[in-house]
Design a protein around this motif. Structure first.
Motif, PDB file in Angstrom:
ATOM      1  N   ALA A  28       0.596  -3.305  -1.339  1.00  0.00           N
ATOM      2  CA  ALA A  28       1.736  -2.389  -1.262  1.00  0.00           C
ATOM      3  C   ALA A  28       1.881  -1.594  -2.554  1.00  0.00           C
ATOM      4  CB  ALA A  28       3.009  -3.176  -0.976  1.00  0.00           C
ATOM      5  N   THR A  29       1.645  -2.255  -3.685  1.00  0.00           N
ATOM      6  CA  THR A  29       1.721  -1.562  -4.980  1.00  0.00           C
ATOM      7  C   THR A  29       0.661  -0.473  -5.073  1.00  0.00           C
ATOM      8  OG1 THR A  29       2.542  -3.600  -6.017  1.00  0.00           O
ATOM      9  CG2 THR A  29       1.673  -1.892  -7.480  1.00  0.00           C
ATOM     10  N   ILE A  45      -7.960   7.095  -2.989  1.00  0.00           N
ATOM     11  CA  ILE A  45      -9.188   6.794  -2.237  1.00  0.00           C
ATOM     12  C   ILE A  45      -9.086   5.405  -1.620  1.00  0.00           C
ATOM     13  CG2 ILE A  45     -11.678   6.499  -2.398  1.00  0.00           C
ATOM     14  CD1 ILE A  45     -11.613   8.449  -4.778  1.00  0.00           C
ATOM     15  N   SER A  46      -8.586   4.442  -2.394  1.00  0.00           N
ATOM     16  CA  SER A  46      -8.447   3.074  -1.888  1.00  0.00           C
ATOM     17  C   SER A  46      -7.500   3.014  -0.702  1.00  0.00           C
ATOM     18  CB  SER A  46      -7.935   2.156  -3.007  1.00  0.00           C
ATOM     19  OG  SER A  46      -8.810   2.143  -4.104  1.00  0.00           O
ATOM     20  N   THR A  47      -6.403   3.767  -0.777  1.00  0.00           N
ATOM     21  CA  THR A  47      -5.440   3.782   0.327  1.00  0.00           C
ATOM     22  C   THR A  47      -6.051   4.392   1.582  1.00  0.00           C
ATOM     23  OG1 THR A  47      -3.617   3.978  -1.255  1.00  0.00           O
ATOM     24  CG2 THR A  47      -3.152   4.573   1.026  1.00  0.00           C
ATOM     25  N   ALA A  48      -6.819   5.475   1.402  1.00  0.00           N
ATOM     26  CA  ALA A  48      -7.478   6.097   2.558  1.00  0.00           C
ATOM     27  C   ALA A  48      -8.494   5.139   3.177  1.00  0.00           C
ATOM     28  CB  ALA A  48      -8.156   7.394   2.129  1.00  0.00           C
ATOM     29  N   ILE A  53       2.245 -12.871  -1.981  1.00  0.00           N
ATOM     30  CA  ILE A  53       1.061 -12.906  -2.842  1.00  0.00           C
ATOM     31  C   ILE A  53      -0.071 -12.074  -2.247  1.00  0.00           C
ATOM     32  CG2 ILE A  53      -0.748 -14.424  -3.751  1.00  0.00           C
ATOM     33  CD1 ILE A  53       1.413 -16.620  -3.947  1.00  0.00           C
ATOM     34  N   LEU A  54      -0.210 -12.122  -0.924  1.00  0.00           N
ATOM     35  CA  LEU A  54      -1.304 -11.409  -0.269  1.00  0.00           C
ATOM     36  C   LEU A  54      -1.091  -9.901  -0.239  1.00  0.00           C
ATOM     37  CD1 LEU A  54      -2.087 -13.740   2.787  1.00  0.00           C
ATOM     38  CD2 LEU A  54      -3.556 -13.319   0.809  1.00  0.00           C
ATOM     39  N   TYR A  55       0.136  -9.490   0.066  1.00  0.00           N
ATOM     40  CA  TYR A  55       0.355  -8.079   0.385  1.00  0.00           C
ATOM     41  C   TYR A  55       1.095  -7.284  -0.684  1.00  0.00           C
ATOM     42  CZ  TYR A  55      -1.264  -9.395   4.991  1.00  0.00           C
ATOM     43  OH  TYR A  55      -2.038  -9.853   6.028  1.00  0.00           O
ATOM     44  N   VAL A  64      -0.721   1.208  -2.599  1.00  0.00           N
ATOM     45  CA  VAL A  64      -0.352   2.325  -1.724  1.00  0.00           C
ATOM     46  C   VAL A  64       0.748   3.159  -2.365  1.00  0.00           C
ATOM     47  CG1 VAL A  64       0.619   2.943   0.510  1.00  0.00           C
ATOM     48  CG2 VAL A  64      -1.066   1.095   0.353  1.00  0.00           C
ATOM     49  N   ILE A  65       1.752   2.504  -2.945  1.00  0.00           N
ATOM     50  CA  ILE A  65       2.862   3.230  -3.575  1.00  0.00           C
ATOM     51  C   ILE A  65       2.356   4.091  -4.736  1.00  0.00           C
ATOM     52  CG2 ILE A  65       4.980   2.952  -4.924  1.00  0.00           C
ATOM     53  CD1 ILE A  65       5.553   0.451  -3.210  1.00  0.00           C
ATOM     54  N   TYR A  66       1.512   3.508  -5.574  1.00  0.00           N
ATOM     55  CA  TYR A  66       1.033   4.234  -6.750  1.00  0.00           C
ATOM     56  C   TYR A  66      -0.040   5.271  -6.419  1.00  0.00           C
ATOM     57  CZ  TYR A  66       3.692   1.867 -10.352  1.00  0.00           C
ATOM     58  OH  TYR A  66       4.719   1.431 -11.160  1.00  0.00           O
ATOM     59  N   SER A  67      -0.510   5.291  -5.171  1.00  0.00           N
ATOM     60  CA  SER A  67      -1.406   6.378  -4.788  1.00  0.00           C
ATOM     61  C   SER A  67      -0.649   7.696  -4.679  1.00  0.00           C
ATOM     62  CB  SER A  67      -2.087   6.052  -3.450  1.00  0.00           C
ATOM     63  OG  SER A  67      -1.160   6.093  -2.373  1.00  0.00           O
ATOM     64  N   PHE A  68       0.698   7.621  -4.583  1.00  0.00           N
ATOM     65  CA  PHE A  68       1.544   8.817  -4.544  1.00  0.00           C
ATOM     66  C   PHE A  68       2.174   9.107  -5.908  1.00  0.00           C
ATOM     67  CE2 PHE A  68       1.605   6.954  -0.276  1.00  0.00           C
ATOM     68  CZ  PHE A  68       1.179   8.034   0.476  1.00  0.00           C
ATOM     69  N   ASN A  69       1.588   8.548  -6.945  1.00  0.00           N
ATOM     70  CA  ASN A  69       2.122   8.698  -8.290  1.00  0.00           C
ATOM     71  C   ASN A  69       1.780  10.075  -8.861  1.00  0.00           C
ATOM     72  OD1 ASN A  69       3.121   8.263 -10.841  1.00  0.00           O
ATOM     73  ND2 ASN A  69       1.520   6.811 -11.463  1.00  0.00           N
ATOM     74  N   GLY A  70       2.766  10.760  -9.391  1.00  0.00           N
ATOM     75  CA  GLY A  70       2.525  12.070  -9.967  1.00  0.00           C
ATOM     76  C   GLY A  70       1.995  12.021 -11.381  1.00  0.00           C
ATOM     77  N   SER A  71       2.016  10.835 -12.000  1.00  0.00           N
ATOM     78  CA  SER A  71       1.535  10.690 -13.373  1.00  0.00           C
ATOM     79  C   SER A  71       0.017  10.570 -13.400  1.00  0.00           C
ATOM     80  CB  SER A  71       2.173   9.449 -14.011  1.00  0.00           C
ATOM     81  OG  SER A  71       1.549   9.127 -15.237  1.00  0.00           O
ATOM     82  N   ASP A  72      -0.567  10.766 -14.584  1.00  0.00           N
ATOM     83  CA  ASP A  72      -2.008  10.588 -14.753  1.00  0.00           C
ATOM     84  C   ASP A  72      -2.380   9.128 -14.981  1.00  0.00           C
ATOM     85  OD1 ASP A  72      -2.367  13.275 -14.483  1.00  0.00           O
ATOM     86  OD2 ASP A  72      -2.500  13.694 -16.635  1.00  0.00           O
TER      87      ASP A  72
END
Length: 268
Positions: free
Chosen positions: A31-32, A245-248, A25-27, A34-42
Motif C-alpha cells: 500500500a505504501t 513502474i512497480s504499481t503498474a 505486515i503483508l500489505y 502504491v501511495i508513493y507512486s503518486f508522489n510529486g517529490s523527487d
C-alpha cells in the motif's frame, strides 16, 4: 444433550488480532508503494503532494518501453513452451493407470518448485554459458528457454488437476464410437482440458513476467527485462518512477491472477 460446536480456529483467543497483524505486515508495504507512486517529490520516501508525473515519465521512458516489450516477448514465448510441455507431461502421467516410477516423474517435473531458485539460476547459468561459448549466440533464446524450464511446473499443476478430475471413460466412449486417438483428443479431451491449459498458461506468464533471479544470471548485456531494469535503477538513484513502474506491474499481475482464479473456479 446439546451437541458440541465444531472446532473453528476463528474462535481461538487472539485469532482476530493475529490475522489483522498478518494482513498489515503483508500489505502495508505494498500500500505504501502504491501511495508513493503518486508522489510529486523527487524522493521515494518524502511526500511532495499528489502527482501523476512519474507515470508519465515511465510511459515516455524509452528504456522502460524496451524492457517492457522484452519482458512481454519472453513471457509469451516461455509460457507457450512451458504450457505445451506441461500439457504433454500431464497427459502422459494422468491419462493412464499407475505405472512404476510415476512418483519419481512427478518429483522431477516439480523439481524447480522444490529447489531454491538461486540453485536453478546457477545451474542454468553454467549450462547456457557453455552453449554461448560453443556457438557464439547470445540472443534472447537463452532467457526464453530458462524461463520456460522454470515455468513448466507452474503450468503443469493446474493442467494435471484438471485431467485428474476428468473420467478416463470419456476417451473410451469416444473410441467405442470409432474415434481415432487424435480425434478423441481434439473433440473430447482438449475442450474439457482448455480451462486448465488457460489457467496454466496465465500462471506461467505471470511467473515469467515477474522473474528477477534467473533473468539476472542468464541474460546477456543489453537484455534487461522490466524487473531487472527496476533493480538496476534502485541500485543507482531511485526515484518515484520506480514506484510507478512497480504499481503498474503489480496491477497487471493482480489482473492476471484474478483471471487465473476465475478460470479455475469456473473449471471446478
Amino acid at each position: 444433550m446439546a451437541r458440541a460446536r465444531p472446532f473453528s480456529a476463528a474462535r481461538l483467543p487472539g485469532f482476530a488480532a493475529m490475522a489483522a497483524a498478518t494482513f498489515l505486515i503483508l500489505y502495508a508495504p505494498i500500500a505504501t508503494l502504491v501511495i508513493y507512486s503518486f508522489n510529486g517529490s523527487d524522493s521515494v520516501a518524502v511526500w511532495g503532494g499528489f502527482s501523476l508525473k512519474w507515470y508519465g515519465a515511465a510511459w515516455e521512458n524509452a528504456q522502460v518501453q524496451e524492457a517492457t516489450m522484452r519482458s512481454v516477448v519472453i513471457a509469451l514465448a516461455a509460457s507457450g513452451i512451458a504450457t505445451v510441455t506441461a500439457t504433454m507431461a500431464a497427459l502422459g502421467t494422468t491419462r493412464r493407470g499407475r505405472f512404476p516410477g510415476q512418483t519419481l516423474i512427478y518429483a522431477i517435473i516439480n523439481q524447480p518448485l522444490m529447489a531454491p531458485e538461486i540453485v536453478t539460476a546457477v545451474a542454468l547459468l553454467i549450462f547456457f554459458s557453455s552453449i554461448k561459448v560453443a556457438t557464439g549466440y547470445t540472443g534472447l533464446g537463452y532467457l526464453i528457454l530458462a524461463h520456460a524450464a522454470f515455468c513448466v511446473p507452474f503450468a503443469y499443476l493446474p493442467i494435471r488437476a484438471r485431467l485428474e478430475s476428468m473420467d478416463l471413460t470419456l476417451e473410451t466412449a469416444a473410441a467405442d464410437l470409432y474415434a481415432t486417438p487424435w480425434l478423441a483428443f481434439r473433440r473430447v479431451t482438449l475442450p474439457l482440458l482448455a480451462p486448465g491449459i488457460a489457467a496454466g498458461a496465465m500462471l506461467a506468464f505471470v511467473i515469467s513476467l515477474d522473474d528477477v533471479i534467473i533473468t539476472e544470471f542468464v541474460k546477456s548485456a543489453g537484455q534487461d527485462t522490466l524487473p531487472t531494469y527496476m533493480l538496476g535503477q534502485i541500485r543507482r538513484a531511485a526515484t518515484p518512477e520506480v514506484n510507478a513502474i512497480s504499481t503498474a506491474l503489480l496491477a497487471v499481475t493482480v489482473a492476471l491472477l484474478t483471471l487465473f482464479f476465475a478460470v479455475t473456479r469456473k473449471r471446478a
